[in-house]
Scaffold this active site. Structure first.
Site, PDB file in Angstrom:
ATOM      1  N   GLN A 143      -3.490   2.401  -5.620  1.00  0.00           N
ATOM      2  CA  GLN A 143      -3.538   0.953  -5.396  1.00  0.00           C
ATOM      3  C   GLN A 143      -3.647   0.591  -3.926  1.00  0.00           C
ATOM      4  OE1 GLN A 143       0.906  -0.584  -5.333  1.00  0.00           O
ATOM      5  NE2 GLN A 143       0.527   0.456  -7.258  1.00  0.00           N
TER       6      GLN A 143
ATOM      7  N   HIS B 197      -3.119  -3.290  -1.349  1.00  0.00           N
ATOM      8  CA  HIS B 197      -2.696  -4.692  -1.346  1.00  0.00           C
ATOM      9  C   HIS B 197      -3.581  -5.483  -0.386  1.00  0.00           C
ATOM     10  CE1 HIS B 197       0.646  -3.175  -3.589  1.00  0.00           C
ATOM     11  NE2 HIS B 197       0.930  -2.322  -2.618  1.00  0.00           N
TER      12      HIS B 197
ATOM     13  N   GLU C  89       4.289  -3.331   2.813  1.00  0.00           N
ATOM     14  CA  GLU C  89       5.493  -2.689   2.285  1.00  0.00           C
ATOM     15  C   GLU C  89       5.926  -1.499   3.137  1.00  0.00           C
ATOM     16  OE1 GLU C  89       4.150  -2.386  -1.815  1.00  0.00           O
ATOM     17  OE2 GLU C  89       3.322  -0.404  -1.507  1.00  0.00           O
TER      18      GLU C  89
ATOM     19  N   HIS D 237      -3.067   3.826  -1.604  1.00  0.00           N
ATOM     20  CA  HIS D 237      -1.887   4.691  -1.720  1.00  0.00           C
ATOM     21  C   HIS D 237      -1.499   4.903  -3.176  1.00  0.00           C
ATOM     22  CE1 HIS D 237      -0.413   0.554  -1.636  1.00  0.00           C
ATOM     23  NE2 HIS D 237       0.694   0.936  -2.241  1.00  0.00           N
TER      24      HIS D 237
ATOM     25  N   ARG E 252      -5.745  -2.201  -8.298  1.00  0.00           N
ATOM     26  CA  ARG E 252      -5.626  -0.813  -8.731  1.00  0.00           C
ATOM     27  C   ARG E 252      -6.998  -0.140  -8.804  1.00  0.00           C
ATOM     28  NH1 ARG E 252      -2.253  -3.743 -11.879  1.00  0.00           N
ATOM     29  NH2 ARG E 252      -0.055  -3.490 -11.368  1.00  0.00           N
TER      30      ARG E 252
END
Ligand SMILES: [Zn+2]
Length: 408
Positions: free
Chosen positions: A97, A99, A134, A264, A283
């Site tokens: 995935q 972001h 993140e 990642h 994804r």
């Protein structure tokens, strides 16, 4: 200040023991537990343990944003807690995935709104208008794939597997050893017709098996990961994508920062994950969930990234280890008390007037705030409202206390 009961999320890739053992509950659990959320996310808020029973943190923030979040946090992020803290336990690999950036998230959300895709639909990519930087900090060994590996090493890995079907792709990367070459190769693989993947993926798995059997060491971890992913997701282009990514092993206390556009997949282990309060995930495979390849290709950053660039700089300030990231929604540190500090009161000044989430990952700490005192043991967390800081703590044995605040 109150104890905070986290919301347990059960997913198939979780663990029946890791989160239960961490929080001192009986294990193995009935369902695999994947995440423990300490936040005010509308999807699954954490619960304040008050004298009058449990109250959702989401409700507490809605009832008194100024007292809970503080004026400066509201000024920057509105009436919602801008970060989410999770304990994440990967018993099995998670999906491949990435972001979106803040701008991509805003555009994507508005576009899917115009297309009238319901926010809760499984085919919806953008569930809010926020980016999702993140930071993961390992609590024990934590393995992951993240960021495109520098091309010279990827060519070495592909050659080492000695798979003749890979030759055209090795040539492609050798001719163009940069982001454009990686984009071309990744796009070729991720959009390849299934019959082609059904030939190439098994050939790569055979190469990985032979490499491991030969006893060679350089790419042993990479080969094992490819093999594991291929067994779980036969014929999935994500298995090939794994050849292009850094294979990272974090040790306890090591951090990894996932910036917008960084491809990642978390593989194994338990860690503390802190992110902007968002659900926006694109994804690319290794999952039964919705995969939107064109949208993933739009957000991916193909610039090769050496492993050490994924690791945040860690600086020390007194008893505090601070993980430096560019995220403005959160700041993460670990208060470490040991040696001659045991039994003494230690100041933990906050660098601004926002709220704090505290999570004890080792030992036990008595935390003192304006409103009173409570004890945090391993696996337990507390919410310190903006108007209740700064805090002090005491510990009788070596203790690690994660502290998440709003970023500067
Ligand atoms: Zn992620």
């Amino acid at each position: 200040m109150h104890l905070l009961r986290g919301a347990v999320r059960t997913y198939a890739w979780g663990s029946r023991t890791a989160i239960a053992d961490f929080t001192g509950r009986p294990s193995p659990t009935t369902h695999p537990e994947a995440e423990l959320w300490f936040g005010a996310h509308p999807g699954d808020p954490a619960w304040l343990q008050t004298e009058d029973g449990e109250e959702s943190l989401l409700q507490a923030v809605a009832d008194d944003p100024e007292g809970q979040l503080g004026a400066s946090t509201i000024g920057r992020f509105g009436d919602t807690l801008p970060f989410l803290v999770k304990v994440l336990a990967a018993g099995e690999p998670l999906s491949l995935q990435a972001h979106p950036s803040a701008q991509q998230a805003r555009e994507g959300y508005d576009r899917e709104d115009r297309l009238e895709i319901p926010v809760s639909a499984p085919t919806r990519n953008y569930r809010d208008r926020s980016h999702k930087p993140e930071l993961l900090v390992a609590l024990e060994q934590f393995d992951a794939l993240a960021g495109f590996r520098p091309v010279v090493q990827t060519v070495e890995l592909m050659r080492a597997l000695a798979v003749s079907d890979l030759d055209p792709y090795i040539n492609l990367l050798s001719d163009q050893s940069d982001a454009d070459g990686l984009r071309a190769l990744f796009t070729t693989w991720i959009t390849a017709p299934q019959p082609d993947l059904d030939v190439l993926v098994p050939a790569v798995l055979d190469g990985a098996i032979n490499y491991i059997r030969s006893g060679q060491k350089t790419f042993a971890a990479e080969a094992k990961t490819v093999l594991e992913l291929g067994e779980r997701y036969p014929g999935d282009a994500g298995v090939l994508a794994a050849l292009l990514l850094n294979r990272i092993s974090l040790q306890s206390g090591d951090g990894m920062y996932i910036a917008a556009g960084s491809l990642h997949a978390y593989l194994h282990g338990i860690g503390v994950e802190v992110m902007a309060n968002s659900d926006n995930v694109l994804r690319g495979g290794l999952t039964p969930k919705h995969v939107d390849v064109p949208e993933l290709l739009r957000v991916l950053n193909f610039t090769p990234t050496p492993q050490d660039q994924l690791r945040p700089k860690i600086i020390r300030d007194g008893r505090e280890r601070i993980y430096k990231t560019p995220a403005s929604e959160f700041a993460v540190s670990v208060l470490e008390v040991d040696g001659d500090q045991l039994g003494h009161e230690i100041d933990a000044p906050c660098r601004h007037d926002g709220p704090q989430v505290l999570l004890c990952t080792e030992g036990a700490a008595v935390v003192h705030a304006k409103s009173g005192t409570l004890t945090l043991e391993r696996g337990s967390a507390a919410w310190v409202p903006a108007d209740d800081g700064p805090i002090r703590l005491t510990a009788q044995r070596p203790t690690h206390l994660f502290r998440v605040t709003v970023g500067l």
